[in-house]
Design a protein around this motif. Structure first.
Motif, PDB file in Angstrom:
ATOM      1  N   LEU A 135       0.800  -1.176   0.040  1.00 39.49           N
ATOM      2  CA  LEU A 135      -0.102   0.106   0.100  1.00 39.49           C
ATOM      3  C   LEU A 135       0.925   1.309  -0.006  1.00 39.49           C
ATOM      4  CD1 LEU A 135      -2.320  -1.051   2.934  1.00 39.49           C
ATOM      5  CD2 LEU A 135      -3.024  -1.459   0.490  1.00 39.49           C
ATOM      6  N   LYS A 136       0.464   2.218  -0.468  1.00 37.21           N
ATOM      7  CA  LYS A 136       0.953   3.514  -0.573  1.00 37.21           C
ATOM      8  C   LYS A 136      -0.065   4.713   0.227  1.00 37.21           C
ATOM      9  CE  LYS A 136       2.118   6.153  -4.205  1.00 37.21           C
ATOM     10  NZ  LYS A 136       2.857   6.096  -5.560  1.00 37.21           N
ATOM     11  N   PHE A 137       0.791   5.605   0.908  1.00 40.45           N
ATOM     12  CA  PHE A 137      -0.169   6.529   1.309  1.00 40.45           C
ATOM     13  C   PHE A 137       0.546   7.800   1.319  1.00 40.45           C
ATOM     14  CE2 PHE A 137      -2.076   3.133   3.699  1.00 40.45           C
ATOM     15  CZ  PHE A 137      -3.193   3.455   4.101  1.00 40.45           C
ATOM     16  N   VAL A 168       5.396   5.519   1.125  1.00 39.82           N
ATOM     17  CA  VAL A 168       4.811   6.951   1.596  1.00 39.82           C
ATOM     18  C   VAL A 168       5.318   7.762   0.374  1.00 39.82           C
ATOM     19  CG1 VAL A 168       5.182   8.618   3.163  1.00 39.82           C
ATOM     20  CG2 VAL A 168       4.779   6.436   4.105  1.00 39.82           C
ATOM     21  N   ASP A 169       4.412   8.679  -0.120  1.00 35.08           N
ATOM     22  CA  ASP A 169       4.607   9.484  -0.946  1.00 35.08           C
ATOM     23  C   ASP A 169       4.689  11.039  -0.384  1.00 35.08           C
ATOM     24  OD1 ASP A 169       4.866  10.876  -3.500  1.00 35.08           O
ATOM     25  OD2 ASP A 169       3.259   9.780  -4.312  1.00 35.08           O
ATOM     26  N   CYS A 170       5.755  11.851  -1.119  1.00 36.43           N
ATOM     27  CA  CYS A 170       5.647  13.270  -0.613  1.00 36.43           C
ATOM     28  C   CYS A 170       5.593  14.182  -1.728  1.00 36.43           C
ATOM     29  CB  CYS A 170       7.340  13.279   0.045  1.00 36.43           C
ATOM     30  SG  CYS A 170       7.627  12.555   1.554  1.00 36.43           S
ATOM     31  N   HIS A 171       5.233  13.724  -2.832  1.00 34.29           N
ATOM     32  CA  HIS A 171       4.932  14.685  -4.127  1.00 34.29           C
ATOM     33  C   HIS A 171       5.807  15.836  -4.171  1.00 34.29           C
ATOM     34  CE1 HIS A 171       1.135  12.528  -3.298  1.00 34.29           C
ATOM     35  NE2 HIS A 171       1.404  12.287  -4.556  1.00 34.29           N
ATOM     36  N   TRP A 172       7.376  15.526  -3.877  1.00 30.55           N
ATOM     37  CA  TRP A 172       8.061  16.682  -4.338  1.00 30.55           C
ATOM     38  C   TRP A 172       7.834  17.805  -3.397  1.00 30.55           C
ATOM     39  CZ3 TRP A 172       4.248  15.590  -7.779  1.00 30.55           C
ATOM     40  CH2 TRP A 172       4.491  14.597  -8.630  1.00 30.55           C
ATOM     41  N   LEU A 174      10.250   5.769   0.244  1.00 32.15           N
ATOM     42  CA  LEU A 174       9.843   6.953   0.688  1.00 32.15           C
ATOM     43  C   LEU A 174      10.017   7.795  -0.843  1.00 32.15           C
ATOM     44  CD1 LEU A 174       9.033   9.310   3.165  1.00 32.15           C
ATOM     45  CD2 LEU A 174      11.452   9.937   2.847  1.00 32.15           C
ATOM     46  N   GLU A 175       8.807   8.061  -1.360  1.00 30.36           N
ATOM     47  CA  GLU A 175       8.792   8.529  -2.535  1.00 30.36           C
ATOM     48  C   GLU A 175       8.701  10.089  -2.899  1.00 30.36           C
ATOM     49  OE1 GLU A 175       5.516   6.505  -4.829  1.00 30.36           O
ATOM     50  OE2 GLU A 175       5.336   8.150  -6.169  1.00 30.36           O
ATOM     51  N   ASP A 176       9.542  10.646  -4.065  1.00 29.69           N
ATOM     52  CA  ASP A 176       9.645  11.990  -3.896  1.00 29.69           C
ATOM     53  C   ASP A 176       9.761  12.936  -2.975  1.00 29.69           C
ATOM     54  OD1 ASP A 176       9.639  11.680  -7.121  1.00 29.69           O
ATOM     55  OD2 ASP A 176       7.381  11.285  -7.142  1.00 29.69           O
ATOM     56  N   GLY A 202      11.147   9.199 -10.112  1.00 27.77           N
ATOM     57  CA  GLY A 202      11.034   8.970 -11.507  1.00 27.77           C
ATOM     58  C   GLY A 202      10.187   9.332 -12.243  1.00 27.77           C
ATOM     59  N   GLU A 203       8.722   9.301 -11.642  1.00 24.79           N
ATOM     60  CA  GLU A 203       7.596   9.656 -12.135  1.00 24.79           C
ATOM     61  C   GLU A 203       7.530  10.879 -13.419  1.00 24.79           C
ATOM     62  OE1 GLU A 203       4.969   9.968  -8.762  1.00 24.79           O
ATOM     63  OE2 GLU A 203       3.895  11.292  -9.942  1.00 24.79           O
ATOM     64  N   ASN A 204       8.495  11.887 -13.281  1.00 28.86           N
ATOM     65  CA  ASN A 204       8.610  12.856 -13.958  1.00 28.86           C
ATOM     66  C   ASN A 204       9.387  12.721 -15.145  1.00 28.86           C
ATOM     67  OD1 ASN A 204       9.008  13.596 -10.952  1.00 28.86           O
ATOM     68  ND2 ASN A 204       7.265  15.093 -11.692  1.00 28.86           N
TER      69      ASN A 204
HETATM   70 MG    MG Z   1       3.805   9.729  -6.690  1.00 33.65          MG
END
Ligand code: MG
Length: 410
Positions: free
Chosen positions: A178-180, A224-228, A250-252, A276-278
């Motif tokens: 899961l990702k939050f 866990v995502d931080c969206h930059w 831990l993402e972005d 990497g999604e960008n």
């Molecule tokens: Mg993301």
């Protein structure tokens, strides 16, 4: 024998994002369908590319993709949303070629190394009945209004109890990853990149992750995502605070432009780092991989340049022992296309599923040779039918067709 491209068209489904489809017909009477990551002006860019394809040999997939890269070199150079368009076209060509030869798409990428693909469920900040336009402005299509009306506590946000409940529910549905989001806790301040985080903000993030961890149980992986959202110094504080929770990643944690920032967070914090999604094409991942700035890369196959380019990015990462967990916010058609790539990557970890709040998500495709769920107990069984192995369910898709856009040939 040559397989001449005769006709191309687009359709857009107004879902949680604009699911943008491209269809390519050949003179053998077969068509293929691909999906692009959303962007403003995307169908106009696609229509500008179509004349370059008409009359060309659909079997020369890489040649055509490279033609579009080159012809977009003025408008898009080495990156940008033109690659979203190229990615959808490239996927449609693989689907067309697969259906014309009787082979599933993964065969064109070297064959599969697994029969099912692990999916991680994006759980947002617990609650996520939302829809965003191509400039990420929130909107309310009718399906969303109806769904929100059915939900009692829609306006409750960023509360640890929501993380607990969502984690428990998704684990019960069979997902073992899961990702939050935790950045949305500070989203309303608008200045999070330019100020030190308050102690209470980091404490709240820890409480939310702890709640998700407890709700999910020990057998479910958590990312866990931080969206930059954060400066590297703050991202390091967050990573250290969350280190005890054994995150999958831990993402972005910080803006994506500078691999050195990301590397610094990776070394000084305590969590594995994903980004990497960008990025577009292999070049976008080169420094991240060569400098070992990350533990995992997250190419988006509806954006990075297509399925073959996605496979190459995965192989590039493999050289440094870096894993691949592709970003994916697509419809089930794009998700299945991504799963074909994941099936061929030995260093694959999990593929994103971003549609659990969209009531009609799984109805948007029909599988060739018999109905089945898209995701079964947190896995996508790889279709063995020719091409992608599924078709867009046009009756369902048309119901959510975006105003002002064509629906393929209509
Ligand atoms: Mg993301």
């Amino acid at each position: 024998m040559m397989m001449k491209i005769t006709r191309c068209s687009t359709a857009v489904v107004e879902s949680n994002y604009d699911y943008t489809f491209v269809r390519i017909h050949a003179d053998n009477g077969v068509y293929g369908t691909g999906e692009c990551f959303f962007a403003p002006g995307l169908t106009s860019a696609l229509r500008a590319m179509f004349p370059l394809l008409i009359g060309r040999d659909a079997r020369e997939v890489d040649r055509l993709a490279r033609l579009l890269w080159r012809k977009g070199s003025g408008a898009g150079a080495v990156a940008g949303y033109l690659y979203n368009a190229v990615s959808g076209i490239e996927t449609a060509l693989w689907d067309l070629l697969g259906k014309s030869t009787g082979l599933p798409v993964y065969q064109f990428l070297g064959g599969k190394v697994r029969d099912e693909v692990r999916v991680y469920a994006d759980c947002h900040a617990g609650n996520n009945l939302e829809s965003w336009d191509s400039m990420l402005v929130e909107r309310r299509p009718r399906w969303l209004d109806e769904a929100i009306a059915r939900e009692a506590d829609h306006d409750v946000r960023y509360d640890p109890s929501l993380y607990w409940e969502r984690a428990r529910a998704m684990a019960a549905a069979g997902f073992d990853a899961l990702k939050f989001d935790i950045d949305s806790i500070v989203i309303l301040t608008g200045d999070e990149l330019h100020r030190p985080l308050h102690r209470w903000e980091i404490d709240r993030m820890v409480e939310c992750v702890a709640a998700a961890r407890e709700g999910a149980g020990d057998r479910v992986d958590l990312a866990v995502d931080c969206h930059w959202r954060f400066a590297p110094s703050e991202a390091i504080r967050i990573s250290r605070a969350l280190a005890a929770y054994d995150l999958l990643w831990l993402e972005d944690p910080c803006p994506p432009e500078n691999w050195r920032d990301i590397s610094e967070i990776r070394i000084a914090g305590g969590c594995p780092i994903l980004t990497g999604e960008n990025q577009n094409r292999r070049h976008g991942f080169w420094d991240l991989v060569a400098q070992r700035a990350v533990d995992l890369v997250a190419p988006d196959f509806q954006k990075c340049g297509g399925l073959l380019e996605g496979k190459r990015i995965g192989e590039l990462a493999e050289l440094q022992g870096i894993r691949v967990a592709p970003h994916n916010i697509a419809s089930p058609l794009g998700t299945i296309a991504s799963a074909h790539v994941c099936a061929t990557l030995p260093n694959f970890t999990a593929l994103e599923f971003h549609g659990s709040d969209v009531p009609f998500w799984s109805k948007l495709v029909k599988f060739t040779g018999g109905d089945r769920p898209v995701i079964e107990r947190g896995r996508i069984p790889i279709p063995e039918a020719p091409g992608l192995g599924c078709e867009l369910n046009e009756d369902e898709a048309r119901r959510y067709s975006k105003a002002g856009e064509t629906f393929f040939d209509d």
